[in-house]
Structure formats: structure tokens, C-alpha cells
Design an enzyme around this catalytic site. Sequence first.
Site, short mmCIF file in Angstrom:
data_model
loop_
_atom_site.label_atom_id
_atom_site.label_comp_id
_atom_site.label_asym_id
_atom_site.label_seq_id
_atom_site.Cartn_x
_atom_site.Cartn_y
_atom_site.Cartn_z
N HIS A 67 46.25 27.02 -70.81
CA HIS A 67 47.33 27.87 -71.92
C HIS A 67 45.90 27.96 -73.12
O HIS A 67 45.46 28.97 -73.13
CB HIS A 67 48.86 27.38 -72.89
N HIS A 118 45.57 31.86 -79.53
CA HIS A 118 44.88 32.02 -77.87
C HIS A 118 43.19 31.99 -78.53
O HIS A 118 42.59 33.14 -77.96
CB HIS A 118 44.88 33.65 -77.14
N ASP A 169 34.81 15.00 -88.77
CA ASP A 169 35.26 15.20 -89.67
C ASP A 169 37.11 15.70 -89.85
O ASP A 169 37.23 15.75 -91.32
CB ASP A 169 34.50 16.37 -90.73
N TYR A 217 34.92 12.63 -100.27
CA TYR A 217 34.38 13.69 -100.24
C TYR A 217 35.41 14.84 -101.07
O TYR A 217 36.37 14.55 -101.17
CB TYR A 217 34.04 14.54 -98.45
N HIS A 226 49.89 28.36 -83.72
CA HIS A 226 49.42 28.51 -81.92
C HIS A 226 48.67 30.01 -82.25
O HIS A 226 48.88 30.74 -83.04
CB HIS A 226 50.24 28.95 -81.41
#
Lengths: 230, 230, 230, 230
Positions: D169, D97, D120, D227, D95
Site C-alpha cells: 500500500h 502515496h 535524526d 539541536y 497518509h
Amino acid sequence: MSYRELKEQVFEANMELHHRKLVVYTWGNVSQIDRDKGVVAIKPSGVAYEDMKVDDIVVVDLDNNVVEGKMRPSSDTKTHTHLYRHFESIGGVTHTHSTYATAWAQAQQPIPCYGTTHADYAYGDIPVTAVMSDEQIKRDYEEETGVQITDCFKDRSPVETPMCIIAGHAPFTWGKDAAQSVYHAVVLEEMAKMAYLTRTLRPDVQPLKQAIIDKHYLRKHGKNAYYGQN
Amino acid sequence: MSYRELKEQVFEANMELHHRKLVVYTWGNVSQIDRDKGVVAIKPSGVAYEDMKVDDIVVVDLDNNVVEGKMRPSSDTKTHTHLYRHFESIGGVTHTHSTYATAWAQAQQPIPCYGTTHADYAYGDIPVTAVMSDEQIKRDYEEETGVQITDCFKDRSPVETPMCIIAGHAPFTWGKDAAQSVYHAVVLEEMAKMAYLTRTLRPDVQPLKQAIIDKHYLRKHGKNAYYGQN
Amino acid sequence: MSYRELKEQVFEANMELHHRKLVVYTWGNVSQIDRDKGVVAIKPSGVAYEDMKVDDIVVVDLDNNVVEGKMRPSSDTKTHTHLYRHFESIGGVTHTHSTYATAWAQAQQPIPCYGTTHADYAYGDIPVTAVMSDEQIKRDYEEETGVQITDCFKDRSPVETPMCIIAGHAPFTWGKDAAQSVYHAVVLEEMAKMAYLTRTLRPDVQPLKQAIIDKHYLRKHGKNAYYGQN
Amino acid sequence: MSYRELKEQVFEANMELHHRKLVVYTWGNVSQIDRDKGVVAIKPSGVAYEDMKVDDIVVVDLDNNVVEGKMRPSSDTKTHTHLYRHFESIGGVTHTHSTYATAWAQAQQPIPCYGTTHADYAYGDIPVTAVMSDEQIKRDYEEETGVQITDCFKDRSPVETPMCIIAGHAPFTWGKDAAQSVYHAVVLEEMAKMAYLTRTLRPDVQPLKQAIIDKHYLRKHGKNAYYGQN
């Protein structure tokens, strides 16, 4: 030039891309051709710049067969070799997903020549390719990416405009060698940022007038150039 | 001041431009005049900052003849000497293609005075030149760039507004010496960025009222200034 | 606390502002009050961060008289002391011209609370002052800047919203001490940048609903806070 | 895996978030699950990255009870454990910001897939949750944040789109382990920046066509991926 020298130059050019902060993780690759030997050295696929060594650089021929190296070459190799086959004067190719150039590619719009910073390096706007057709995607995606680029240069010189943006994808740049193609990738990103700011500041702004484009381009290029020490 | 001292100051000012990250590759140059000797020291053309040495700095007279130095002076030298001939109070000149100031130049709009950050350094908006005419381009491009700038200052003081942006090109700044002209280049770039953000945030915003512009400018400049330690 | 300790804390807080890259040249200043002694330590005016020493910090009383120090205090000192006199719970004040917060100040608009990053630190929008009247400018500019701020807090708590932007100028932030006022200056700049991006991405976006503002603010502040280790 | 090893990996992943400059102060946290032991290691709440040590990492069970560690776990712990309980294939959660991803969250809009950089890593747009209802806020805010996320994935795979933005948020990302969830947080921030630039450059731009999204996603993922080196 030996394979070793070619690989060293390609390694240095790839690391320069990393030092100039033009790549996030592995999102970019640089190659250089040795036209006498008919081979291209290129970054291996998916290898982190922090970990890459000179010997990881892969050498392929112009049909994309590995000639030297233990790793798999960049997944964009076919685009590079397509460019070398069609643009006979170029010696190096760089692909990045640099932020502002990619934004223009995603907006599917050419980058207009708004000023002399741009005109010093590219003659006119930076072309954007067409969106790839479903048939092209099925056929051979990376080869067709090269086709998209060369289609943009049917009526213009890849030497005068050493860069192109792929619609919905990102830029390719080229030059006389790997180092110069990286130089052009750095220049393109700055041009793209300036053009973004110009357009959002004043959406109706017109491109630079042709007489100034000619003046600036010729100040740096061609027989009567007087920029620099040569 | 000896040529050596002049060249050292110009070298340091050019390197400061590099350290402040205001230049990509070789896109900028700084000069300083010695008015007693009638000479100007300036960056050599096209030399990378990483490689430049004090002895690479070129000394020219006010007619642009090289007086000392083995290298070719900046291709913008005629613009610098034009400014020294017409703005008698200035001692240093800086040219960059810094990103936000160049965006305003490309948008061909003056930078409005939206706040006190701006008012602390320049009295009123930052003027943008006219677009150069085809005749001027043919005549003497770099000299005429200087003419474009001095034309903007027919009715205003180059001391009160030590900076100007060239339509379709980029900024020039000046000051009492090379170091101060670089200082003003850094300030201009930050002012240009703040003005860009202000304009895109609220396109109808009005410039700062005149009484605050007067207050802030005079707080830092003139007889009754009370900012700083002098 | 001795003057020496107070000056050291103010010196460190000013240097933190520099290290966080919130100031260009000398565009910022931090102070802290010792309420027992009735004195405020503050940055000297116009001194470069690179050169500043602890002993350059100036100590003044709440009437702006220098109590200790050889240098002239910040030209914004009267604004700081005004805030200490009117906001009795605060211990430190920071003033910057940080880029995005200044853009909002120049746009003369409050910064809306668009998300929880904002709600974690300030309760509701960040107020913008009125534009200063001509009479205020003539009277006592820096003192009146303080009046502009305290006028915004007649009906709100300076503890719940420890920051304010001055129309046409830039932000002030405060906190329990100098260090926390700098912390809030860093937070405000990031909040201002996020709000700029949100507004330009979607001009009609609405502020966060009140129930989430309450939840996030109270998660970090007040009796039942449960963020952090205390 | 011992608790010690688990804590070390979580510590390193948290520090990587710091080194990649994706967090301001303490605004972010990373966790990793050991599914055999049924425990999750996570950053402690409100601890500065500069000060954090391996032993500060807290180990909790899937009901959020502390199993090992002296500190209080991240205030977002319940969101992490909710994701581990509902997305059975994931091993790490991050998480942040981060600036541009948070701007999209604040604009309450999904991030469209405008190009191959996005394709991708994520199959289709990056979903944005609904705004939380007043009842959810009162019930159990952090648990309900997890519910908001899993509600977005009722009809899509959390493996194909390892990221989500929470309205008002900020983003959550996940992956096979803590390190990969951080990798996806870095990728998301760059995707969000490119999408912001694309949208503001050309508001009416359309997402990438489905055939290219399929091609790029499958080039990197699934049985026929080609890839990288594996």
C-alpha cells in the site's frame, strides 16, 4: 571585513543553498571565516531558511565560543571550525544532506572519477571517511567528524579536492569563501548523481584514465588554465 | 545575415538550453555558423547564463581566430569548428553535460535504440567515441574531441543521427541551426533517460526491430514524411 | 455538443497534458468523440503546445476524414479512431511518451500490480502489446497500432483497465472523456514509476494478492463504491 | 480549541502536503485530534486540493461518526481514528502515496537505517506491516489497516519512530499535531529515496552502527538534545 559584511555573505550563501534546492527543511549549513579577526560566521541551529534573517547568523571564534549573535550556532559548528584550523587555505565550508551525495556516503564508498564533469572540479575520487569508532562518538561527535575529514586529506590536497563524504552521514564541501563552498556542494550533488547512474548502468565501468583527469583539471586550474575569462 | 543577427540567434539558443534546465552553471555552449561569411558565433567561456548578454557572444572564423567580441570564446570552440568543417550540412552545434546522456558517456556505451521516441530522431544507436589516446590528449585536446566525433561518422550520416556521446565526457548534438541543435540536446537527454530506465529494468532487452526504426524515422524525415504541418 | 464545445474540451485536455509535464515538445495528443455526431476532435500534428489555439484542433469522422479544421490531424489519428470504433464505452483517448510508462513499453513487459495505487485505477497488470509484425508495419502502421491494443483486450474490459502500453513505443490511455483519459495518463506515469522502483529494489517481488486488488478496485468503482463524494 | 480552529489547522496541513508535491491528485489525507473534545478533523474524501476549502474539512468522533461537515470524510478515516485510539501521545496523522516510500511498501521491506538523515528522525528501521489476511480484508479493511500498523508497534515506541509503511500500500506518519505529521511525511519520502539509492548502489551495504543511531537520535530528542534553539 566587518561582522555585518561577513554575516551578510554567509546569509546569502545559505539562501543560495536553499534556492538551489539542496536542502530539505533545515538540513544544511554554510559558514565563512575572517582569518584576520579569527572568527567564523555560521547558520543558527534548526532555523528554517524561509524565516532566517541576516542578524540570525552567529559569529563564533575558532574555539567555538559565540562572539556575536543571540541564537545557538549550527550543531555542526565544531566540524566547521576544525576544518578552518586544519585547512589553512579555505575560507568557506558547506554541509548538506543532498540526496545523491548522501546515498554514496550511506553506501560508504568513494565517488569514482568517471568523467570530465568530475575532473573539472576534483582531482581523483571523492574520498569517503572511515566509519566513526565508538570511542570517537563518545568523545566529541562533531569535532571528531572534522577529524574524520582531515584524516582523509593527509596525503592529498584539500584545494585540489574541495569535498568529502562522511560514511553513514553526508557531504562537506569547502572553497575560498562561503559562496564557492556552496558552488562545490551543487557540483558534488550533480557529480554524485552522474556517478550513481553510471555505476548502476554498468557496474564494471572503470574510472577515467589519468591523462584525461590531468588535462581537464589543469584546463580549469593552475598557471596554464584557459577556461573562463581570467 | 549580419553578425548582430547571428549573435542574437546564438544568444537565444544558449538561453533556451538554460531554460530547459539542461545546464548546471556554465556547463554547456551553443554555436551557429554563417557559411557565406565563414564565421561561427559561440558562447563566451565560463560566463554564467544569468549574466550573459547578446554582445558577449564571440564570433570566430573556422581557424578559431576571434573576428568580433571582447571575450574569450568557449574552451570547446575547436570542437565546434571541427564539426562545421567536416559536417558540411550542419548549421548549429550544442554541447552539454546533461545528466543521463553524460551517464551513458561515462559508461562508455552507445545508447541503443529501444523505442520509437528514439527512432523518431536518430537512425540507429547513438554512437559513443573511443577513449582518447594519450597522444591525442597531448596534441590538441579540443580539436581531437572533434576528431573523435567525426571518426564515428565515417560510415553513417550526421544528418540521420544528429548526436554523439564522447567517452568519459558528455554529448554533442547538431542541427540545421543553433535552435535545432538545442532541440536535439533536449531530445537526447530524454532518450538517454528512457534508455537508462529500460536497461536497468530489463538488462537483456533487445533494440527495436529494424522495420519499426525505418518506419518511424521515415514517418518524420525524407520525401514521404507525414508528421507535422509541412 | 457543438464542434466548438468539443474542440474547447479537447484543447483544454491537451493543455492539461502539457501543464502536468507529461509531454516533451509535441510528444502527445488527446482526442474526444461525440458519438451522436460520429466525429472526433484531436490535436493537430506537430504543433507546439505553447502555440496551439482552440481553432487548431481538427475534427475528423470515424474513417479519419477531416470534417473541420485547416490543419493536418495528429499522425496517430487512426489509432484513436480504431479505439473509438472498438471500445464503445469510451469517450476520450490520450497518447503520450511519458518517461516511465515508455520505459516499460521499451522493456516490452506488462506493468505488474504491485500495490493499491495501481489497484485503485486498473484491475490487474497493465498489458503490453506484442511487437508489431513486418506485415502490419507495411499495411497501415497507425491503424495496426490500434489493432495491437484491441488484441490485448479480447479477454478483459477496457473500462476496468483504461490503459495499455505498446511494445517498443509508448502508452495509450482512455476514459469517459478527454479529461479523464488525461487523468489516467498522469496516473499511469506515477504507477509506472512506482513499479520501476519496486522492481529494481526487489526483483523477485510478487504482485499484490488478488483479494486486495478486488477490495481496492471495488472501493472506488462499481455499485458499492464508497470513495469520493458521490 | 474550537472546531473552526481545528479545521483550519487540518486544512493548512493538507495544503502543505500539496505544496510539498507529496500527493498526486487526491492521494493523501491529513487529520488532527482534539483529545479534550474527543473529535478528529480530517480531509473530505476525493476532493481535489485545488478546490478544497476550510469548511470542507469533516469533524468525526473516535467511532467515525460525522459530528460536523456536509461532506463524506476520507475513506481512510477508520485507520486514522484507530491510530488515535491506540497511540495516545499523537495529535496528527498523515497518509500519502509518496513515490519512494510507496515503492518500499510495494517491495514489502522495512526501510533500513543507512545514515544519520534517517537516525535524526526515527530510531531504527521503518517497519513494514504484514500483508493483510483475506479475513482482515473482508472484516473491515480500513480499520484493519490501523491494526496492521499498531501490530508493528507492540515492542517499539510510536514516538521514537513516527512512521510506518503498509505492505502493498503506502506510508502513514504521525506527530504531535497535523503539521508535524506532514513534516514527517516529507522526511520519510526523502529517507526512502536515499535508502533506495543506497541499496541499488550497493546491495550488501549494512545499516548504520547502533552507537551512531543513538548519538544522532539523542542529539535531536530527549533531555540532553542540543539541536535547534530550544
